[in-house]
Design a protein around this motif. Structure first.
Motif, PDB file in Angstrom:
ATOM      1  N   ASN A 250       0.835  -1.202   0.000  1.00  0.00           N
ATOM      2  CA  ASN A 250       0.000   0.000   0.000  1.00  0.00           C
ATOM      3  C   ASN A 250       0.869   1.251   0.000  1.00  0.00           C
ATOM      4  N   GLN A 264      -3.658   3.746  -1.686  1.00  0.00           N
ATOM      5  CA  GLN A 264      -3.459   3.113  -2.987  1.00  0.00           C
ATOM      6  C   GLN A 264      -3.022   1.667  -2.751  1.00  0.00           C
ATOM      7  N   ASN A 267      -0.464  -4.148  -6.412  1.00  0.00           N
ATOM      8  CA  ASN A 267      -0.246  -5.576  -6.665  1.00  0.00           C
ATOM      9  C   ASN A 267       1.228  -5.899  -6.466  1.00  0.00           C
ATOM     10  N   ILE A 273      -3.960  -1.031  -8.011  1.00  0.00           N
ATOM     11  CA  ILE A 273      -5.106  -1.797  -8.496  1.00  0.00           C
ATOM     12  C   ILE A 273      -6.430  -1.240  -7.986  1.00  0.00           C
ATOM     13  N   LYS A 274      -6.396  -0.475  -6.912  1.00  0.00           N
ATOM     14  CA  LYS A 274      -7.596   0.226  -6.454  1.00  0.00           C
ATOM     15  C   LYS A 274      -7.187   1.281  -5.432  1.00  0.00           C
ATOM     16  N   THR A 275      -8.094   2.216  -5.197  1.00  0.00           N
ATOM     17  CA  THR A 275      -7.849   3.299  -4.248  1.00  0.00           C
ATOM     18  C   THR A 275      -9.060   3.461  -3.347  1.00  0.00           C
ATOM     19  N   ASN A 276      -8.817   3.657  -2.055  1.00  0.00           N
ATOM     20  CA  ASN A 276      -9.907   3.937  -1.125  1.00  0.00           C
ATOM     21  C   ASN A 276      -9.409   4.890  -0.042  1.00  0.00           C
TER      22      ASN A 276
END
Length: 309
Positions: A250, A264, A267, A273-276
């Motif tokens: 991360n 963020q 991989n 690969i994704k954000t939160n």
């Protein structure tokens, strides 16, 4: 159950006020000296609270040469936690070593027959693996143990039987710059066998007193975090999270003057690969240490609180 110190540890690396470079408060030093406190000797303190401010590096609460006077401090019933620390101070009367033990205070259901012959007073017991009681001579004999029983009699009646199990053991080690600002702080949390389960190291700027870098590790899982403090262009700090193989998992951005984060998720190749907006958890500060057998088998009567007194 929430422990304020644990919560502070979790969030302190995100936010920190600018610390003015000030001289150590001479009034505080005089209060400490008046107690006869000497550098590098072990003393005891109730309800130690972690702080990075230089004015809080000197104890503001009384220190004691024995733990006996802190065994039943009235303030602890508000949170149903016993909080006693062993502390050492340097020549400037600043903290250098603190070992803090927090215990849950829980009333339990237990047969009172074993205590009928006792005079009025407070007594301490341990239990072996066969649930047999062993009376201890004083609080000094039990305050470091994973758990003990506290029995109190008044007017010939057993009014309280409590189990007091360790909820957290935390060791703080302080190092200071020559101007008395905090230079480095190491924090270790232990299990009841004194194995390290969590560690944190924080470095500070000599002149501003601000944090510059933090490394936090979950010893059991092997995961760790390296955080650098930017304080530029609206960004407070950047956190890089790694698994037990050293692979970055991360990339987290902490924004200034806000609890907002950008997480963020990466991989194995380091691509996003994704954000939160959920910060990864390195360590569960809310989880208490496991209660040892056979203390964990007792039925709880109630949680102690202020109104039980």
């Amino acid at each position: 159950m929430k422990h304020l110190v644990k919560i502070f540890l979790l969030w302190a690396c995100m936010f920190q006020c600018v610390l003015a470079q000030v001289k150590i408060n001479n009034h505080q030093i005089q209060i400490i000296k008046a107690q006869g406190i000497m550098p590098n000797k072990v003393y005891f303190q109730h309800d130690f609270r972690l702080s990075y401010k230089i004015e809080n590096s000197i104890p503001k609460k009384n220190l004691f040469t024995s733990v006996n006077g802190l065994e039943n401090h009235p303030d602890m019933y508000m949170m149903a936690i016993q909080n006693i620390s062993q502390v050492k101070l340097n020549k400037n009367y600043q903290y250098i070593h603190v070992v803090q033990r927090e215990r849950n205070i829980i009333e339990i259901m237990y047969p009172t027959d074993s205590f009928q012959s006792l005079e009025d007073g407070v007594y301490f017991y341990t239990l072996d693996e066969h649930k047999q009681l062993h009376q201890q001579a004083s609080f000094e004999d039990v305050f470091e143990l994973p758990c003990y029983l506290r029995v109190e009699k008044k007017q010939g009646i057993v009014v309280s039987i409590q189990k007091r199990c360790l909820a957290a053991i935390t060791h703080y080690v302080y190092d200071y710059w020559s101007n008395n600002n905090l230079k480095h702080l190491r924090i270790e949390m232990y299990d009841t066998d004194h194995n390290i389960i969590y560690s944190s190291e924080i470095w500070f700027d000599e002149n501003t007193g601000l944090m510059t870098k933090t490394i936090r590790k979950n010893i059991k899982t092997g995961s760790f975090l390296i955080e650098s403090y930017i304080r530029h262009d609206g960004i407070y700090g950047i956190g890089e999270y790694f698994d037990n193989q050293g692979v970055k998992t991360n990339h987290v951005i902490h924004y200034e003057n806000s609890f907002r984060v950008e997480n963020q998720v990466l991989n194995k190749n380091g691509k996003v690969i994704k954000t939160n907006n959920i910060e990864p958890e390195i360590f569960d500060f809310e989880k208490d240490l496991d209660e040892p057998y056979p203390y964990n088998k007792f039925k709880c009567h109630k949680r102690c609180n202020l109104f039980d007194l």
